[in-house]
Motif scaffolding. Sequence first.
Motif, mmCIF file in Angstrom:
data_model
loop_
_atom_site.group_PDB
_atom_site.id
_atom_site.type_symbol
_atom_site.label_atom_id
_atom_site.label_comp_id
_atom_site.label_asym_id
_atom_site.label_seq_id
_atom_site.Cartn_x
_atom_site.Cartn_y
_atom_site.Cartn_z
ATOM 1 N N THR A 77 0.832 -1.206 0.000
ATOM 2 C CA THR A 77 0.000 0.000 0.000
ATOM 3 C C THR A 77 0.866 1.255 0.000
ATOM 4 O O THR A 77 0.598 2.215 -0.718
ATOM 5 C CB THR A 77 -0.926 0.014 1.223
ATOM 6 N N LYS A 95 2.200 1.796 -3.407
ATOM 7 C CA LYS A 95 1.169 2.322 -4.312
ATOM 8 C C LYS A 95 0.941 3.812 -4.069
ATOM 9 O O LYS A 95 0.821 4.597 -5.001
ATOM 10 C CB LYS A 95 -0.154 1.580 -4.079
ATOM 11 N N GLU A 96 0.867 4.176 -2.773
ATOM 12 C CA GLU A 96 0.648 5.585 -2.453
ATOM 13 C C GLU A 96 1.778 6.456 -2.970
ATOM 14 O O GLU A 96 1.565 7.559 -3.450
ATOM 15 C CB GLU A 96 0.538 5.764 -0.935
ATOM 16 N N LYS A 155 -8.179 6.235 13.596
ATOM 17 C CA LYS A 155 -8.388 5.258 12.533
ATOM 18 C C LYS A 155 -7.247 4.254 12.418
ATOM 19 O O LYS A 155 -7.440 3.167 11.901
ATOM 20 C CB LYS A 155 -8.646 5.954 11.203
ATOM 21 N N SER A 198 -12.153 9.156 7.205
ATOM 22 C CA SER A 198 -12.074 8.072 6.236
ATOM 23 C C SER A 198 -11.079 7.009 6.672
ATOM 24 O O SER A 198 -10.005 7.308 7.161
ATOM 25 C CB SER A 198 -11.662 8.626 4.881
ATOM 26 N N GLN A 199 -11.482 5.760 6.513
ATOM 27 C CA GLN A 199 -10.577 4.646 6.755
ATOM 28 C C GLN A 199 -9.838 4.274 5.476
ATOM 29 O O GLN A 199 -8.931 3.470 5.494
ATOM 30 C CB GLN A 199 -11.371 3.428 7.213
ATOM 31 N N LEU A 200 -10.313 4.833 4.377
ATOM 32 C CA LEU A 200 -9.733 4.480 3.085
ATOM 33 C C LEU A 200 -8.473 5.298 2.849
ATOM 34 O O LEU A 200 -8.375 6.436 3.296
ATOM 35 C CB LEU A 200 -10.741 4.775 1.973
ATOM 36 N N TRP A 201 -7.530 4.698 2.109
ATOM 37 C CA TRP A 201 -6.334 5.446 1.747
ATOM 38 C C TRP A 201 -6.714 6.426 0.650
ATOM 39 O O TRP A 201 -7.353 6.060 -0.322
ATOM 40 C CB TRP A 201 -5.225 4.511 1.307
ATOM 41 N N ASP A 239 -5.045 8.295 -1.646
ATOM 42 C CA ASP A 239 -4.445 8.442 -2.973
ATOM 43 C C ASP A 239 -4.570 7.215 -3.869
ATOM 44 O O ASP A 239 -4.088 7.209 -4.986
ATOM 45 C CB ASP A 239 -2.950 8.794 -2.843
ATOM 46 N N ILE A 240 -5.204 6.175 -3.348
ATOM 47 C CA ILE A 240 -5.330 4.950 -4.153
ATOM 48 C C ILE A 240 -6.805 4.546 -4.211
ATOM 49 O O ILE A 240 -7.600 5.010 -3.391
ATOM 50 C CB ILE A 240 -4.465 3.807 -3.557
ATOM 51 N N ASP A 272 -7.837 -1.088 -3.567
ATOM 52 C CA ASP A 272 -6.512 -1.341 -2.998
ATOM 53 C C ASP A 272 -6.550 -1.366 -1.479
ATOM 54 O O ASP A 272 -5.815 -2.125 -0.848
ATOM 55 C CB ASP A 272 -5.508 -0.295 -3.500
ATOM 56 N N LEU A 280 -5.567 -4.339 1.081
ATOM 57 C CA LEU A 280 -4.731 -4.170 2.273
ATOM 58 C C LEU A 280 -5.403 -4.832 3.481
ATOM 59 O O LEU A 280 -4.770 -5.531 4.258
ATOM 60 C CB LEU A 280 -4.494 -2.685 2.545
ATOM 61 N N GLN A 290 -9.662 6.690 -7.644
ATOM 62 C CA GLN A 290 -8.895 7.208 -6.509
ATOM 63 C C GLN A 290 -9.879 7.772 -5.486
ATOM 64 O O GLN A 290 -10.788 8.528 -5.854
ATOM 65 C CB GLN A 290 -7.986 8.312 -7.030
ATOM 66 N N ARG A 330 -9.851 10.077 -3.312
ATOM 67 C CA ARG A 330 -9.989 11.527 -3.172
ATOM 68 C C ARG A 330 -10.963 12.118 -4.185
ATOM 69 O O ARG A 330 -11.439 13.231 -4.029
ATOM 70 C CB ARG A 330 -8.637 12.215 -3.261
#
Lengths: 263, 338
Positions: free
Chosen positions: A10, A13-14, A93, B114-117, B119-120, B124, B128, B160, B162
């Motif tokens: 991850t 990827k970021e 989180k 947000s729990q989500l990343w 930039d992806i 994805d 994870l 993405q 965002r």
Amino acid sequence: MSKFRGMFKTAAKENLAYKFDMMLTVILAPISIIIFYFLWKAIFLNNATGIIGGLTFEQIITYYVLTWLIAILTWTDIGDIISYDVKNGNITKNLILPISYLTHCFVYNLGSRFISLFVEAAPIVILSFIFFNIQIELASLPFFILSTILALLLNFLMTAVFALSAFWMTNNRGILKLKRVFVHFLSGAVLPLSFFPLAYQKISFYLPFQYLEYTPIGFWLGLYEGNQTFIMLGMQVVWVIIFYILCLLIWRRAITKAVSVGI
Amino acid sequence: MNSKIKNKNIIAVRNLKKEFKEQKRGSGIKESFKSLFRRNYELKSALKGVNLNIKEGEVLGLIGPNGAGKSTLIKIMTGVLHPTSGETDILGFTPWKDRVKYVSNIGVVFGQKSQLWWDIPALDTFELHRELYNIPKDEFIKRRDYMIEKLGIQEIVKKQVRQLSLGERMRCEVVLSLLHNPKIVFLDEPTIGLDIIAKDKIRDFIREFNEKQNTTFIITTHDMSDIEELCERIVIINHGGIVYDGLLKEVRNKFAHKKIIDCKFLKKVNGKELKIKNCNIIAKNEYEVTFELDTKNSKIPDLIYFLIKTFGEDIDDVDIRDPPIEEIIKLIYGLKEE
């Protein structure tokens, strides 16, 4: 193990998400090295002996290229991450994931270093081999790699120790800046340790700072022979263990202090 | 109705207290400088001894005004905060002590975080979580694709994060929280800022998941329609303590002693004829009047008798109803601390 793999991927990827930013990063180090090259060229022009601080012009350039290389490979932004997470309540989180917070940060850091290895470190090495005629003894390479990994661990743990102060102070940017300036200087990243007063050169063996930069560079340059190789690696391991224990102790106190804003 | 609720308690909270040190200072630049030298701290009690039992398979609504202590309670129950004192047993764990082991058994959605990343793509982050929670691959794919289809987010999960709208992101968050098939799911404002269709989708989804998997849901929200659609039992928190714990339908009986009566007339009515004891007029136009009756002091038949006696055949329609749940909740929130 799969937890680490997931985090690592991850992070990678970021780090690959922004093309333009990455392109800038690629040329940043070479530009800085070129500037430094001309600066020292000017300094050496006015020096009749051709040696400053015990180093020749070529050695200085090699040293500076290597500080960049080490800085890139051991770089960590855990300080800013912890500060941000605590100040904005973002830590919430991360604490609901089934992985320890600091491990999570470390694996993330590793992931971003892995990308940097190709994007930032490789161009420097290639350019330096071509233009500055930098060399390394093949026999030194394993020790250099090992020492760099230990420096990465030590840098992460030391920064974490300072960064955890955020749990008490909420905003700890001042502490982090102070730490950065001091450690940067004392580690030999600005000037080689041979430029420092003799007294500091002696004390620095017992302090953690030189093991962040100067020691891995020393392995590349082949400064350590015989027993010294293992003494230096041993000192790095000792400091890693000390900061690991410190980090755990502080973390255990810190987590009871966690107060995140809003939800 | 969920018939599968067993008598098994999976959450037991005993006399839970949490105190915060809060900085007291004035505003303005002068006060800011002053606070550099001298600080006054005040001890604030966010939770004052909370007791709570939740059974497996329940969908519990946790409500309360802003600053009542519900976030604090949720954070302690999710293992994020350490309480000042008290005990909590969830699935045999003490959340803040066994945090890393405990959290594999729960799912959490913080509507505002947000729990989500960022930039992806959401896919994805799902991936994870598969590795973080050690979910077997085939099980993971089956559950993920099922949920994606149910919520209609096939295309959204590839973008993405965002770039997503709030409603799109929220659906992804819900999927993320359920991927590891947790026993308990904490949803904090799961429908905040969503349009009616999106809200419905998420609610249906929660209901179905609860019925099929017997998953326990704890929902905090300010949207009473969430509560009415999903929860049988509610817990109301105010001033750091529980002020009501029971069935939603009984809240009215306990706190509301009012009935609303809408009357339509065939002729114009004026104010004079409408003066009735223990009965307020809350809305009125020429042909329509809405009364509010206090059932403590007056009875509905009395009002109806009066209406028939006064207007007789001129009455077009009478509708007797309970006040909306929001009104009752507002009333409870307004109650002073005992």
